[in-house]
Enzyme design. Structure first.
Site, PDB file in Angstrom:
ATOM      1  N   SER A 142       0.758  -1.344  -0.068  1.00 22.16           N
ATOM      2  CA  SER A 142      -0.005   0.062  -0.067  1.00 22.16           C
ATOM      3  C   SER A 142       0.686   1.174   0.043  1.00 22.16           C
ATOM      4  O   SER A 142       2.059   1.246   0.659  1.00 22.16           O
ATOM      5  CB  SER A 142      -0.802  -0.094   1.265  1.00 22.16           C
ATOM      6  OG  SER A 142      -1.731   1.096   1.393  1.00 22.16           O
ATOM      7  N   TYR A 155      -2.145  -0.651   9.919  1.00 26.39           N
ATOM      8  CA  TYR A 155      -2.390  -1.014   8.660  1.00 26.39           C
ATOM      9  C   TYR A 155      -1.002  -0.809   7.630  1.00 26.39           C
ATOM     10  O   TYR A 155      -0.429  -1.629   6.982  1.00 26.39           O
ATOM     11  CB  TYR A 155      -3.383  -0.504   7.960  1.00 26.39           C
ATOM     12  CG  TYR A 155      -3.574  -0.702   6.568  1.00 26.39           C
ATOM     13  CD1 TYR A 155      -4.443  -1.942   6.009  1.00 26.39           C
ATOM     14  CD2 TYR A 155      -3.301   0.118   5.311  1.00 26.39           C
ATOM     15  CE1 TYR A 155      -4.690  -2.127   4.874  1.00 26.39           C
ATOM     16  CE2 TYR A 155      -3.411  -0.165   4.243  1.00 26.39           C
ATOM     17  CZ  TYR A 155      -4.040  -1.147   3.717  1.00 26.39           C
ATOM     18  OH  TYR A 155      -4.429  -1.531   2.444  1.00 26.39           O
TER      19      TYR A 155
END
Length: 247
Positions: A142, A155
């Site tokens: 990500s 995350y």
């Protein structure tokens, strides 16, 4: 026919990647966690366009399920494609959570860790005996691990760890000619983290050089491309797919 396993293939980027891989001529094993109907629709969509796909249940956050899943994969490979091995693994399954560091609970932290870093590590380990030499591992990282965004620290940290793990996979599996890469999507219009409201989407689009947020297909097409022989010399890389986010 190459066979690819895509975790979290019932929706979002995973579903788009499954369809793109099928369109490129690959057989697809996609996984779902809690929504078999959504997975069935993806399989049906692939089959309607002449592709081949199977959906299997898997909770990437529960490593005890990986050995039974490996057995299910082996059985599926034999019955569907008359093969004992597969060619590519896309570690895509995941979920988002917005919680600033001061309020993140240990349960939330562990849940994200299990799905985004521990899961890909041990699932890859479990499936390696079934992966063909010369195969490919593609991990979904990500852009949040590269640009600090308040509220997604765990995350982003685990996605950053997944990029590091990707390089080690490339190093350790090179003797089997298995390459490993990761993709780092930017802002994508999916259900991850509850989706995007109009105001947030406008802000993200304004921070992206191409002037919009991404669609799942923008990433799905890259997945299929990286798995192709045309990109067979790309290894140990993390490729940002963001339209130029915060450059």
């Amino acid at each position: 026919m190459d066979i690819v396993i895509i975790t979290g293939g019932s929706r979002g980027i995973g579903a788009s990647a499954a369809k793109a891989c099928a369109q490129a001529g690959m057989g697809v094993i996609l996984t779902y966690n809690q929504n078999p109907e959504a997975a069935r629709r993806v399989v049906l969509s692939i089959e309607e366009t002449g592709g081949q796909a199977v959906a299997l249940q898997l909770d990437v956050g529960v490593s005890a399920s990986f050995a039974p899943f490996r057995d299910a994969v082996a059985s599926t490979l034999l019955s569907k494609w008359q093969r004992a091995d597969f060619d590519a693994l896309v570690n895509n399954a995941g979920y988002g959570l917005y919680a600033p560091i001061p309020v993140v609970t240990e349960e939330q932290f562990d849940g994200l860790f299990n799905v985004h870093l521990k899961g890909p590590f041990f699932l890859t380990q479990a499936l390696l005996p079934l992966m063909a030499d010369g195969g490919h591992i593609l991990n979904m990282a990500s852009a949040t691990s590269r640009v600090a965004t308040a509220g997604v620290a765990p995350y982003a940290a685990f996605k950053g760890g997944l990029e590091v793990l990707t390089r080690y996979m490339a190093k350790e599996f090179g003797t089997r000619r298995i390459r490993a890469n990761s993709i780092a999507p930017g802002a994508i219009r999916t259900e991850l983290g509850g989706g995007l409201n109009d105001e947030f989407e406008a802000m993200l689009a304004g921070q992206t050089a191409l002037g919009r947020v991404g669609e799942a297909d923008d990433v799905g097409r890259v997945v299929a491309s990286l798995l192709s022989d045309a990109n067979g010399w790309i290894n140990a890389q993390s490729i940002e797919v963001s339209g130029g986010y915060l450059i």
